[in-house]
Design a protein around this motif. Structure first.
Motif, PDB file in Angstrom:
ATOM      1  N   SER A   1       0.823  -1.206   0.000  1.00 44.28           N
ATOM      2  CA  SER A   1       0.000   0.000   0.000  1.00 44.28           C
ATOM      3  C   SER A   1       0.863   1.264   0.000  1.00 44.28           C
ATOM      4  CB  SER A   1      -0.913  -0.012   1.227  1.00 44.28           C
ATOM      5  OG  SER A   1      -1.709   1.161   1.256  1.00 44.28           O
TER       6      SER A   1
ATOM      7  N   LYS B   1       2.599   2.273  -3.440  1.00 37.87           N
ATOM      8  CA  LYS B   1       1.770   2.916  -4.452  1.00 37.87           C
ATOM      9  C   LYS B   1       1.437   4.368  -4.125  1.00 37.87           C
ATOM     10  CE  LYS B   1      -0.465  -1.422  -5.837  1.00 37.87           C
ATOM     11  NZ  LYS B   1      -1.754  -2.161  -5.934  1.00 37.87           N
ATOM     12  N   GLN B   2       1.559   4.758  -2.838  1.00 39.45           N
ATOM     13  CA  GLN B   2       1.038   6.077  -2.447  1.00 39.45           C
ATOM     14  C   GLN B   2       2.090   7.056  -1.927  1.00 39.45           C
ATOM     15  OE1 GLN B   2      -2.787   5.953  -0.276  1.00 39.45           O
ATOM     16  NE2 GLN B   2      -2.714   3.726  -0.488  1.00 39.45           N
TER      17      GLN B   2
END
Length: 359
Positions: free
Chosen positions: A323, A326-327
């Motif tokens: 997670s 990707k951010q």
């Protein structure tokens, strides 16, 4: 034949870049007829508004000069020089205003067609200007043929105007030759004005047509082939191969910079081999954890390897690593949504450090 085929292949309108480059080189559309029209207009303005007083003054001078020649002795060289000076000054007074009007008309015609600019390219010696082949094409090509037709039309019109005007005024002209010089010059001025008005009106139409033609011909000569358009587009946007190589070099530099920053990390979050994110958090310096490096696959393994070499704690959390990868962005603080999870890991790191210190 090849030149004709080359022109036939130029089917695309010139791009803005080619037009801009051509203008910067001083290759602009110029209508010769517009300059001639401006000059004739200047002569007409002079004859109508300025010539009468100057002609009257010149007539008085000629009357004295012709009727009383004894007042102009020519016994010595100085007498001759003095006479030449007087004659020159009288003619200069008559033509001075005309010269100024012609200069102004020339500048106005040039400025009307194109914005004035200094272009060094135009005065640079070029072999093409003395090329016999190019000179032959200019004389006997389409442009030369159009210029020839325009010259014939102008010559025919001038002859027609002179014949028509003088046919009605030749008696007045002949009778004026036996009158006073002032009267004769004013008669010539009146006939000249009639001729100039007729010529200027027709030249206005010719100049307007030539102005349109010169711009059309200029645009036509600037046309490009499809390949030239593609090459220019490629050049302006950059060669894809070169751009790809530059992007690759940029990625390599960014990767090396990230790897050099990993030894300063506080912890690494991994997944366990596919993703790695190196974070730095110093209570006294950072408001929130900062991403020093992130990578996938081989880069992720390299980040773990460097972290192991420098004794940096590595936490394997598949969901968190995936997670975050990707951010988050390198050299930026992590999003607020990850604060709690990362804070727990940071607490563990600081706790382990505290135990080592105590032990």
């Amino acid at each position: 034949m090849s030149e004709s085929a080359d022109k036939d292949s130029k089917t695309e309108e010139a791009t803005e870049k080619k037009i801009r480059d051509t203008i910067e080189k001083g290759k602009l559309p110029v209508s010769k007829e517009t300059s001639i029209f401006a000059s004739l207009t200047a002569v007409m303005v002079f004859a109508i508004f300025f010539a009468q007083d100057d002609i009257a003054r010149l007539g008085v001078f000629l009357s004295i000069f012709l009727e009383r020649p004894e007042e102009w002795p020519l016994a010595t060289e100085q007498d001759a020089i003095g006479l030449y000076r007087v004659v020159f000054m009288e003619i200069a007074k008559l033509l001075g205003t005309l010269m100024v009007l012609l200069v102004v008309a020339g500048f106005a015609a040039s400025a009307f067609q194109n914005v004035p600019q200094f272009v060094a390219e135009r005065i640079r010696p070029q072999a093409s200007r003395i090329s016999l082949a190019k000179g032959w094409n200019r004389l006997f090509g389409l442009q030369g043929f159009v210029e020839f037709l325009k010259s014939l039309a102008k010559l025919g019109f001038v002859i027609a105007v002179l014949v028509f005007t003088l046919r009605g005024d030749y008696r007045e002209l002949l009778s004026g030759m036996i009158t006073q010089p002032q009267a004769f010059l004013l008669t010539v001025r009146g006939i000249l004005i009639q001729i100039l008005v007729s010529i200027v009106l027709v030249m206005a139409a010719i100049a307007a047509a030539d102005l349109v033609w010169s711009r059309f011909n200029w645009r036509r000569d600037l046309r490009m082939t499809k390949q030239e358009v593609k090459d220019e587009l490629k050049q302006s946007e950059g060669d894809p191969i070169v751009k790809s190589r530059l992007r690759s070099l940029g990625r390599d530099r960014a990767r090396r910079r990230m790897m050099s920053a990993v030894p300063r990390a506080t912890l690494v979050i991994a997944n366990p081999t596919h993703y790695s994110i190196a974070l730095k958090y110093v209570r006294e310096e950072d408001a929130a954890p900062v991403v020093l490096a992130k990578g996938q696959d081989l880069v992720a393994l390299k980040i773990r390897e460097i972290a192991e070499q420098h004794g940096i704690p590595i936490f394997e959390d598949v969901a968190l690593a995936r997670s975050m990868y990707k951010q988050v962005s390198v050299d930026s603080v992590i999003p607020a949504k990850f604060y709690q999870a990362v804070a727990e890991l940071v607490r563990i790191v600081y706790s382990n450090k505290a135990r080592k210190v105590v032990s």
